[in-house]
Design a protein around this motif. Structure first.
Motif, PDB file in Angstrom:
ATOM      1  N   ARG A 159      -7.001  -2.349 -14.152  1.00 45.18           N
ATOM      2  CA  ARG A 159      -7.488  -2.736 -15.335  1.00 45.18           C
ATOM      3  C   ARG A 159      -8.822  -1.423 -15.904  1.00 45.18           C
ATOM      4  N   HIS A 160      -8.304  -0.926 -15.326  1.00 45.32           N
ATOM      5  CA  HIS A 160      -9.783   0.629 -16.001  1.00 45.32           C
ATOM      6  C   HIS A 160      -8.195   1.698 -16.944  1.00 45.32           C
ATOM      7  N   GLY A 161      -7.193   1.459 -16.536  1.00 42.97           N
ATOM      8  CA  GLY A 161      -6.607   2.654 -16.656  1.00 42.97           C
ATOM      9  C   GLY A 161      -5.950   3.127 -16.266  1.00 42.97           C
ATOM     10  N   VAL A 162      -6.107   3.669 -14.319  1.00 38.01           N
ATOM     11  CA  VAL A 162      -6.261   4.220 -13.088  1.00 38.01           C
ATOM     12  C   VAL A 162      -4.612   3.114 -12.271  1.00 38.01           C
ATOM     13  N   ASP A 163      -3.636   4.306 -12.178  1.00 41.75           N
ATOM     14  CA  ASP A 163      -2.470   3.607 -12.174  1.00 41.75           C
ATOM     15  C   ASP A 163      -2.393   4.479 -10.532  1.00 41.75           C
ATOM     16  N   ASP A 164      -2.552   4.180  -9.627  1.00 44.46           N
ATOM     17  CA  ASP A 164      -2.376   4.764  -8.286  1.00 44.46           C
ATOM     18  C   ASP A 164      -0.933   4.079  -7.240  1.00 44.46           C
ATOM     19  N   ALA A 165       0.120   4.873  -8.496  1.00 49.20           N
ATOM     20  CA  ALA A 165       1.459   3.932  -7.264  1.00 49.20           C
ATOM     21  C   ALA A 165       1.760   4.300  -6.042  1.00 49.20           C
ATOM     22  N   ASN A 166       1.574   5.166  -5.811  1.00 48.23           N
ATOM     23  CA  ASN A 166       1.572   5.648  -4.154  1.00 48.23           C
ATOM     24  C   ASN A 166       0.977   4.435  -3.181  1.00 48.23           C
ATOM     25  N   LEU A 167      -0.256   3.778  -3.585  1.00 45.46           N
ATOM     26  CA  LEU A 167      -0.902   2.627  -2.973  1.00 45.46           C
ATOM     27  C   LEU A 167      -0.289   1.645  -3.129  1.00 45.46           C
ATOM     28  N   ARG A 168       0.242   2.030  -4.726  1.00 40.69           N
ATOM     29  CA  ARG A 168       1.074   0.211  -5.109  1.00 40.69           C
ATOM     30  C   ARG A 168       2.115  -0.149  -4.144  1.00 40.69           C
ATOM     31  N   LYS A 169       2.839   0.939  -3.584  1.00 43.38           N
ATOM     32  CA  LYS A 169       3.844   0.920  -2.761  1.00 43.38           C
ATOM     33  C   LYS A 169       3.247   0.916  -1.789  1.00 43.38           C
ATOM     34  N   GLU A 170       2.872   0.918  -0.954  1.00 40.19           N
ATOM     35  CA  GLU A 170       1.814   1.117   0.529  1.00 40.19           C
ATOM     36  C   GLU A 170       1.476  -0.499   1.242  1.00 40.19           C
ATOM     37  N   ASP A 172       2.457  -3.112  -1.072  1.00 34.27           N
ATOM     38  CA  ASP A 172       4.429  -3.833  -1.147  1.00 34.27           C
ATOM     39  C   ASP A 172       4.776  -4.124  -0.530  1.00 34.27           C
ATOM     40  N   SER A 173       4.630  -2.420   0.854  1.00 34.51           N
ATOM     41  CA  SER A 173       5.373  -2.713   2.333  1.00 34.51           C
ATOM     42  C   SER A 173       4.429  -3.766   3.122  1.00 34.51           C
ATOM     43  N   ILE A 174       3.432  -3.409   2.619  1.00 29.32           N
ATOM     44  CA  ILE A 174       2.376  -4.586   3.850  1.00 29.32           C
ATOM     45  C   ILE A 174       3.055  -5.998   3.377  1.00 29.32           C
ATOM     46  N   LYS A 175       3.032  -6.282   2.307  1.00 31.61           N
ATOM     47  CA  LYS A 175       2.844  -7.756   2.131  1.00 31.61           C
ATOM     48  C   LYS A 175       4.553  -8.247   2.706  1.00 31.61           C
ATOM     49  N   SER A 176       5.253  -7.158   2.159  1.00 30.64           N
ATOM     50  CA  SER A 176       6.854  -7.807   2.580  1.00 30.64           C
ATOM     51  C   SER A 176       7.075  -7.769   4.244  1.00 30.64           C
ATOM     52  N   GLY A 177       6.153  -6.803   4.468  1.00 28.82           N
ATOM     53  CA  GLY A 177       5.988  -7.936   6.078  1.00 28.82           C
ATOM     54  C   GLY A 177       4.957  -8.977   6.794  1.00 28.82           C
ATOM     55  N   LEU A 178       4.963  -9.301   5.877  1.00 25.48           N
ATOM     56  CA  LEU A 178       3.792  -9.982   5.437  1.00 25.48           C
ATOM     57  C   LEU A 178       4.593 -11.136   5.195  1.00 25.48           C
ATOM     58  N   ASN A 179       5.880 -11.366   4.488  1.00 25.88           N
ATOM     59  CA  ASN A 179       6.687 -12.206   3.613  1.00 25.88           C
ATOM     60  C   ASN A 179       5.192 -13.210   2.903  1.00 25.88           C
ATOM     61  N   LEU A 180       5.089 -12.353   1.925  1.00 29.03           N
ATOM     62  CA  LEU A 180       3.894 -12.969   1.186  1.00 29.03           C
ATOM     63  C   LEU A 180       4.400 -12.365  -0.604  1.00 29.03           C
ATOM     64  N   ILE A 181       3.853 -13.342  -1.146  1.00 30.15           N
ATOM     65  CA  ILE A 181       3.745 -12.373  -2.373  1.00 30.15           C
ATOM     66  C   ILE A 181       2.339 -12.606  -3.421  1.00 30.15           C
ATOM     67  N   ASP A 182       1.265 -13.603  -3.162  1.00 32.64           N
ATOM     68  CA  ASP A 182       0.211 -14.379  -4.097  1.00 32.64           C
ATOM     69  C   ASP A 182      -0.863 -13.482  -2.243  1.00 32.64           C
ATOM     70  N   THR A 183      -2.457 -13.622  -2.676  1.00 34.82           N
ATOM     71  CA  THR A 183      -3.211 -13.069  -1.755  1.00 34.82           C
ATOM     72  C   THR A 183      -3.315 -13.893  -1.423  1.00 34.82           C
ATOM     73  N   TYR A 184      -4.303 -14.337  -0.362  1.00 29.11           N
ATOM     74  CA  TYR A 184      -5.245 -15.435   0.042  1.00 29.11           C
ATOM     75  C   TYR A 184      -6.221 -15.507   0.150  1.00 29.11           C
ATOM     76  N   ASN A 185      -6.733 -14.544  -1.141  1.00 27.23           N
ATOM     77  CA  ASN A 185      -8.380 -14.523  -1.214  1.00 27.23           C
ATOM     78  C   ASN A 185      -8.865 -14.902  -0.254  1.00 27.23           C
ATOM     79  N   LEU A 186      -8.491 -13.667   0.728  1.00 28.03           N
ATOM     80  CA  LEU A 186      -9.775 -13.623   2.000  1.00 28.03           C
ATOM     81  C   LEU A 186     -10.389 -12.757   1.108  1.00 28.03           C
ATOM     82  N   GLY A 187      -9.862 -11.163   1.047  1.00 28.98           N
ATOM     83  CA  GLY A 187     -10.671 -10.458   1.036  1.00 28.98           C
ATOM     84  C   GLY A 187     -11.336 -10.266  -0.548  1.00 28.98           C
ATOM     85  N   GLY A 188     -12.073  -9.061  -0.889  1.00 28.96           N
ATOM     86  CA  GLY A 188     -12.063  -8.566  -2.132  1.00 28.96           C
ATOM     87  C   GLY A 188     -13.916  -9.333  -2.889  1.00 28.96           C
ATOM     88  N   THR A 189     -14.290  -9.456  -3.374  1.00 24.22           N
ATOM     89  CA  THR A 189     -15.370  -9.958  -3.894  1.00 24.22           C
ATOM     90  C   THR A 189     -15.429 -12.025  -4.671  1.00 24.22           C
TER      91      THR A 189
END
Length: 376
Positions: A159-170, A172-189
């Motif tokens: 949202r502030h103009g920084v797109d970390d493409a490598n982190l995005r891949k990581e 997505d890789s984790i989420k594919s292992g979880l078989n999920l697309i959306d977040t669980y709303n457990l972490g963050g703020t």
């Protein structure tokens, strides 16, 4: 009668030799390099601090020896179970480390104005450890929370103009292992308002605190386990270092087991048998990763214990805090009898029961505010 030994050259050397023998036993199995560093540091430090004749003239030598053996008991347990080398070899320590790292992200995102692109190495390391955990142990709320935090971090930067493409891949890789697309709303703020917090905090806490007493006379009514579960669940909101939540509670409400546990604690005689349940609060050393955290288990466990006592009080139950200031042989004996692992530090016991219709309590007057509060 014990004989006091003056701090002569011979007694200092004698003590040094004995310390080295203890340390050699402790560090068996540890690399020679680390062994040398630990042994040399502690021997030098301990002997240097025995200044003049004062300490050994004031303390019986055998008492000093007993003190040191108990110190080594705690030293050995922390050295054995805390993950000082960050070798996250089991599920518990890896889970605690992931929690520590995602909380580093969460709390920075909760700043009023987080710095864009802050600490990318934390996010990359967290992604790596999260993938390792997922591969070894499968999906659970630790992974889901970590993934949510990574998504929140990535989204904030995007949202502030920084797109970390490598982190995005990581991610997505984790989420594919979880078989999920959306977040669980457990972490963050969370976004809160002052009004919403004040509204839920509108209770007369002064009266609540002042109505809590140490109870030493319980009614014969049994305590429902569901009440105890509710209290423990409430206490889980207690702050802990980086949200690692090292505290555990062992419940003993079987009469035989309850009395077995109480026999190792010397402050409950005359009333402990009237309690309908005993809780033993512990802290798991596998949640700590640095020498600076050597006392953190007592801090987190003590805070958790107080929250638990207040939770029980709010549910109408009486409690009495039972200290666990014991020597190593008693600590070991209780752990053996109660089935508590060596990697757990026992913080305290709590006797629990229903209040009788009428009862007496100690007045337990408090110090004046001037003796407690110092304004600098």
């Amino acid at each position: 009668m014990l004989v006091k030994i003056p701090l002569s050259i011979s007694s200092k050397q004698q003590l040094k030799t004995q310390i080295k023998a203890y340390l050699n036993r402790i560090v068996l199995g540890i690399s020679p390099k680390l062994h040398a560093r630990i042994s040399g540091f502690y021997i030098k430090r301990l002997i240097t601090n025995l200044k003049g004749d004062k300490i050994l003239n004031d303390i019986e030598y055998k008492d000093l020896e007993k003190l040191f053996k108990n110190y080594l008991y705690d030293f050995k347990r922390f050295l054995t179970w805390a993950v000082l080398d960050h070798d996250l070899h089991d599920k518990t320590s890896l889970k605690a480390y992931i929690t520590k790292e995602y909380h580093r992200i969460e709390k920075r995102l909760a700043f009023k104005e987080p710095r864009v692109g802050f600490r990318p190495e934390i996010a990359r390391g967290l992604a790596s450890k999260t993938k390792t955990y997922l591969e070894k142990y499968g999906a659970d709320d630790t992974i889901r929370t970590s993934t949510d935090c990574l998504e929140a971090y990535y989204g904030f930067n995007l949202r502030h103009g920084v797109d970390d493409a490598n982190l995005r891949k990581e991610i997505d890789s984790i989420k594919s292992g979880l078989n999920l697309i959306d977040t669980y709303n457990l972490g963050g703020t969370l976004e809160l308002t002052r009004e919403s917090v004040f509204e839920k905090a509108k209770i007369n806490l002064k009266d609540f605190f002042e109505s809590r007493y140490s109870i030493r006379d319980f009614s014969p009514e049994p305590v429902d386990r569901d009440l105890l579960k509710r209290a423990v669940s409430m206490a889980q909101k207690t702050p802990s270092v980086c949200n690692r939540q090292s505290s555990k509670v062992y419940l003993f409400d079987d009469e035989t087991l309850k009395n077995l546990v109480l026999q190792y604690q010397n402050g409950n005689k005359g009333f402990g048998d009237k309690a309908k349940a005993v809780l033993v609060v512990t802290s798991d050393l596998r949640h700590f990763f640095s020498i600076g955290e050597r006392y953190q288990g007592w801090i987190d466990g003590g805070m958790f214990s107080m929250s638990l006592v207040y939770a029980l009080h709010s549910l109408g139950l009486g409690t009495c805090c039972l200290n666990w200031s014991v020597e190593k042989h008693t600590d070991r004996a209780l752990k053996t009898a109660a089935g508590i692992d060596d990697y757990e530090s026992i913080i305290m016991m709590i006797a629990v029961g229903h209040l009788p219709e009428k009862f007496k309590v100690a007045k337990s007057s408090r110090k004046s505010l001037e003796e407690v509060l110092y304004i600098r």
